[in-house]
Design an enzyme around this catalytic site. Sequence first.
Site, short mmCIF file in Angstrom:
data_model
loop_
_atom_site.label_atom_id
_atom_site.label_comp_id
_atom_site.label_asym_id
_atom_site.label_seq_id
_atom_site.Cartn_x
_atom_site.Cartn_y
_atom_site.Cartn_z
N ASP A 21 -7.43 -18.45 -43.11
CA ASP A 21 -8.47 -17.98 -42.19
C ASP A 21 -8.87 -19.06 -41.18
O ASP A 21 -8.80 -20.25 -41.48
CB ASP A 21 -9.69 -17.53 -43.02
CG ASP A 21 -10.64 -16.66 -42.21
OD1 ASP A 21 -10.24 -16.15 -41.15
OD2 ASP A 21 -11.79 -16.49 -42.67
N HIS A 38 -3.24 -17.91 -33.67
CA HIS A 38 -2.25 -17.29 -34.56
C HIS A 38 -0.89 -17.97 -34.42
O HIS A 38 -0.19 -18.20 -35.40
CB HIS A 38 -2.12 -15.79 -34.27
CG HIS A 38 -3.39 -15.02 -34.52
ND1 HIS A 38 -4.15 -15.22 -35.64
CD2 HIS A 38 -4.04 -14.07 -33.79
CE1 HIS A 38 -5.21 -14.41 -35.60
NE2 HIS A 38 -5.17 -13.72 -34.48
N LEU A 132 11.38 -21.14 -55.28
CA LEU A 132 9.99 -20.76 -55.01
C LEU A 132 9.98 -19.33 -54.47
O LEU A 132 10.87 -18.94 -53.72
CB LEU A 132 9.43 -21.72 -53.95
CG LEU A 132 8.14 -21.37 -53.21
CD1 LEU A 132 6.95 -21.43 -54.16
CD2 LEU A 132 7.91 -22.35 -52.05
C1 IPE Z 1 -8.95 -12.25 -44.31
O1 IPE Z 1 -9.44 -12.84 -43.16
C2 IPE Z 1 -7.61 -11.66 -44.05
C3 IPE Z 1 -6.53 -12.61 -43.75
C4 IPE Z 1 -6.64 -13.92 -43.81
C5 IPE Z 1 -5.27 -12.04 -43.40
P1 IPE Z 1 -10.44 -12.08 -42.19
O2 IPE Z 1 -10.80 -13.02 -41.12
O3 IPE Z 1 -9.87 -10.78 -41.78
O4 IPE Z 1 -11.67 -11.79 -43.17
P2 IPE Z 1 -13.20 -11.53 -42.88
O5 IPE Z 1 -13.26 -10.42 -41.89
O6 IPE Z 1 -13.77 -12.78 -42.34
O7 IPE Z 1 -13.76 -11.18 -44.20
C1 IPE Z 2 -6.86 -15.55 -39.86
O1 IPE Z 2 -7.60 -16.04 -38.78
C2 IPE Z 2 -5.69 -14.70 -39.43
C3 IPE Z 2 -5.83 -13.27 -39.69
C4 IPE Z 2 -6.85 -12.70 -40.28
C5 IPE Z 2 -4.74 -12.41 -39.25
P1 IPE Z 2 -8.67 -15.16 -38.03
O2 IPE Z 2 -7.98 -14.41 -36.94
O3 IPE Z 2 -9.43 -14.32 -38.97
O4 IPE Z 2 -9.59 -16.27 -37.40
P2 IPE Z 2 -11.18 -16.29 -37.34
O5 IPE Z 2 -11.69 -16.03 -38.71
O6 IPE Z 2 -11.59 -15.22 -36.38
O7 IPE Z 2 -11.52 -17.66 -36.86
MG MG Z 3 -11.09 -14.63 -40.07
#
Ligand code: IPE
Ligand code: IPE
Ligand code: MG
Length: 247
Positions: A21, A38, A132
């Site tokens: 995240d 990303h 792995l």
């Molecule tokens: C969780 O992250 C999903 C992934 C890392 C793929 P999100 O950014 O979507 O989660 P919330 O919305 O903060 O809970």
């Molecule tokens: C995690 O990073 C990637 C996915 C959930 C696909 P985020 O896109 O959720 O990044 P933040 O949480 O908005 O910073």
């Molecule tokens: Mg996120």
Amino acid sequence: MSLKDQIQVDKVPQHVAVIMDGNGRWAKKKGMMRVFGHENGAKAVKEAIEGGSEIGVKFITLYAFSTENWNRPKSEVDKLMQLLVSTLKKELKKLQENNIKLNAIGNIDALPKKARKELLNVIDETKNNSQLTVTLALSYGSREELIKTVKLISDKVKNNIISIENIDESVINNHLYTQNLPDVDLLIRTSGEQRISNFLLWQIAYAELYFTNVLWPDFTKEHMFEAVMNFQNRERRFGKTSEQINK
Ligand code: IPE
Ligand code: IPE
Ligand code: MG
């Protein structure tokens, strides 16, 4: 002594799961668009896999796209799917060289055709690798998985393949997307959020949870070693007393 050298080889978690995240916030901090985060997140995936592999982790499960992530703006979803395709294409050779098996959990049928095709191709090409297992959670939601599991088992009960009395933990395990994976030992979440976000609810029943403020694109091997070191300093009691564990 480097961090890696301090890791006890006989106490390495067998299965590490990661909620990757913070890509969006990482990009925003740099004054860039979320998709830039990303793109850079893909590099961190390599770091996590290499780091885990170097210390002998056997299973790494990465939360890459949740069932809830479908609700993001279409342009971001499209970009994530494109990135999945290009990363799979680019990394197949590396997976082969390093003897890594790719696996996926989630509602794979919901992915765009191109992404699904590339994913199934890499899974097939790497199916005999054994160093792995890297599992990508894609269009994955734990509640969706549990609903699917209940339906599968109910159907077998209805058709007299399973009797209700025989439903136990192993029956449930065998009908989850994660049927071929052991329980999660260590769950890492980056970006400072301390929540599970519908990830592996059943499978993390006794996992050690590790939260770090590092944003996912900044995650390196060293951060993986740090998380494992932290894990090794905990006492996993599984309901018993400390005295029983140390006997
Ligand atoms: C969780 O992250 C999903 C992934 C890392 C793929 P999100 O950014 O979507 O989660 P919330 O919305 O903060 O809970
Ligand atoms: C995690 O990073 C990637 C996915 C959930 C696909 P985020 O896109 O959720 O990044 P933040 O949480 O908005 O910073
Ligand atoms: Mg996120």
